[in-house]
Design a protein around this motif. Structure first.
Motif: not given
Length: 553
Positions: A159-164, A382
């Motif tokens: 999971r990235g910083n964008d929550g994806i 996404a």
């Protein structure tokens, strides 16, 4: 190989561009696993029936005997084999059978093109259930990205910083890496535009120039009109592609073959007839539901025949190293399908071989062609953006190969003509447009067959410079005595974009000669500074901004 042997993890995902040798890599590891006693058996899972035979032959060459004819009803593999090759569909139908085989013998599982395990919940659940007990699992893919959100079994997501969540590979070897190491061929994309006319289901007649700015619905309809075999666009593009094939055969690739990728069976047969009329030779036709298709692919691969026309059988994984010219005659537009299709032409045999792919001058395709080296991951969660190019409908049409789908009922193609719009190489657009059959077009079609990547760039720059110089020579000189002049006719959007692309490419070429930076890196820096898509896809305003930026560098 070294990375895998050091880690010895239960699951390992290797992402490598088509043609980079994923099969060789996997079988080398399998041989190591069998030799050191880590496993007693090998199971390979692949997307199609044809690939089962291909895997078995490749394994046999390194002393691993795999059964490509294994059926679920057989329950166990014969002792004559080290294991079996099966399809994802086969596993999805009877996961318990394959789980029993996996438990019975310590098994090393190779999951070829693992993204197919996400094609359906049934397949994904079946693969996970069947091969959870395996001692090792090697996941292979050249295209790890998908447009759906079905999680792929045994793939790690972060999971990235964008929550994806995005898939994470253990080893990545992209097209740019393989091109640098001379493992794959350079690919030139020859994009053809032209005038198209069609009639809507309401009876209205519409006309548009392929490649000019328009709504996505009009792009899709103009695209389909160009691909209609009854117009002039396809015959003209096929003639150009065959001319390119002849040039490659004359200069360094005597057995070079060509492939036309069609949308459906009716179009495939029509394109084959056009090729027969053009060359006097019959083209091999391969349809996915046609008995004996695998045999025809193998026969074509071993022959010196010029052309094959296929709907779906060669979109992924099929190994025909002599394929060097392609015609992208389908309206499928997903990055996944495009990458799989182009992957059929990149496999290198000897240094200097190049590949050429002819495609419609559609902004979406031009963007994909300009980003051959881009790395994409499977994304979960996404928001999905529709591109307006009816991929879902096309995918259904390809699965059923029904030429009478809803899309074709919506309009009637009336006419289409073709002309060379641009040549794309290494993310850079070359050329100023040329009518089919002219000396300007032949200058690009006649590029030598054996070239290094640097030589390709140098020759394309030279061709473009000669083309611009010739156009300037043809312009009438200013009269000595002023005469009344005709009103200036404003350029169309397409003409304006072509003019700006020429100006930008000239500035980039000059900067290259001053700094020795590759053209692709200069264009990438412009995109970083100015934003926006590749130059082949950029708007007039974006091109003007990049020109202004180049003039300050």
């Amino acid at each position: 190989m070294v990375t895998y042997l050091r880690r010895r993890s239960d699951d390992f995902m290797a992402v490598a561009t088509p043609g980079a040798g994923k099969t060789t890599f996997a079988l080398r590891i399998a041989a190591e696993m069998l030799a050191d006693g880590t496993c007693d058996a090998v199971t390979v899972v692949c997307p199609t029936e044809h690939l089962k035979t291909q895997w078995a032959h490749a394994a046999a060459r390194v002393g691993i005997q795999l059964d490509p004819k294994f059926r679920n009803a057989d329950v166990h593999s014969s002792r004559d084999f080290h294991g079996a090759v099966v399809t994802y569909a086969q596993v999805g139908m009877a996961p318990a059978v394959h789980k029993r085989r996996t438990i019975t013998r310590r098994t090393f599982v190779i999951l070829d093109e693992i993204h197919h395990a996400g094609d359906s919940r049934t397949w994904g659940d079946g693969v996970k259930d069947a091969f959870e007990p395996a001692v090792r699992r090697l996941l292979l893919t050249g295209t790890p990205f998908r447009s759906d959100e079905n999680p792929i079994p045994f793939v790690t997501y972060e999971r990235g910083n964008d929550g994806i969540q995005r898939s994470k590979a253990d080893s990545v070897y992209g097209y740019a890496d393989a091109l640098r190491d001379r493992v794959v061929r350079p690919v030139l994309f020859m994009a053809y535009s032209g005038e198209t006319r069609w009639r809507t289901n309401a009876g209205d007649e519409l006309a548009a120039r392929l490649g000019e700015p328009m709504t996505k619905d009009l792009v899709a309809q103009a695209w389909r009109t160009a691909l209609d075999h009854r117009g002039d666009w396809m015959p003209q593009v096929l003639r150009a592609a065959d001319s390119r094939l002849s040039k490659l055969r004359e200069h360094g690739m005597p057995d070079a073959g060509g492939l036309v990728i069609a949308s459906d069976q009716q179009s495939a047969r029509a394109y084959a007839k056009l090729l027969h009329d053009l060359t006097g030779e019959s083209a091999t036709i391969v349809l996915s539901d046609d008995e004996g298709a695998s045999g025809r692919i193998a026969k074509f691969a071993a022959s010196e025949d010029r052309w094959m026309v296929a709907v779906r059988m060669v979109s992924e994984g099929v190994d025909i190293p002599r394929l060097a010219v392609g015609v992208y005659a389908t309206s499928a537009s997903t990055p996944l399908y495009f990458a799989q299709a182009i992957g059929r032409f990149v496999r290198s045999r000897v240094e200097g071989e190049t590949a050429t792919v002819f495609l419609p001058s559609v902004p979406h395709l031009l963007g994909l062609a300009s980003e051959m080296e881009a790395e994409r991951n499977h994304v979960l969660g996404a928001p999905k953006e529709k591109d307006g190019l009816d991929d879902e409908l096309i995918e259904r049409a390809q699965k059923s190969e029904d030429a009478l789908g809803d899309l074709e009922k919506q309009f009637e193609a009336l006419s289409a003509t073709a002309e060379l719009d641009q040549v794309i190489y290494d993310g850079t657009s070359f050329g100023t447009g040329a009518r089919t059959g002219t000396a300007e077009e032949l200058d690009y079609l006649g590029l030598p067959g054996l070239l290094t990547p640097d030589q390709v760039t140098d020759l394309l720059n030279k061709r473009q410079a000669e083309q611009i110089a010739a156009q300037r020579r043809q312009q009438p000189a200013e009269p000595a005595v002023p005469e009344p002049r005709e009103p200036v006719v404003p350029m169309s959007a397409g003409e304006r974009r072509n003019s700006l692309r020429r100006q930008l490419n000239t500035l980039v070429a000059a900067h290259h000669h001053r700094t020795n930076l590759p053209h692709g890196k200069i264009h990438a820096e412009l995109r970083r500074l100015c934003g926006g898509p590749p130059s082949a896809q950029a708007t007039i305003e974006q091109l003007e901004e990049r020109i202004a930026t180049m003039q300050t560098l």
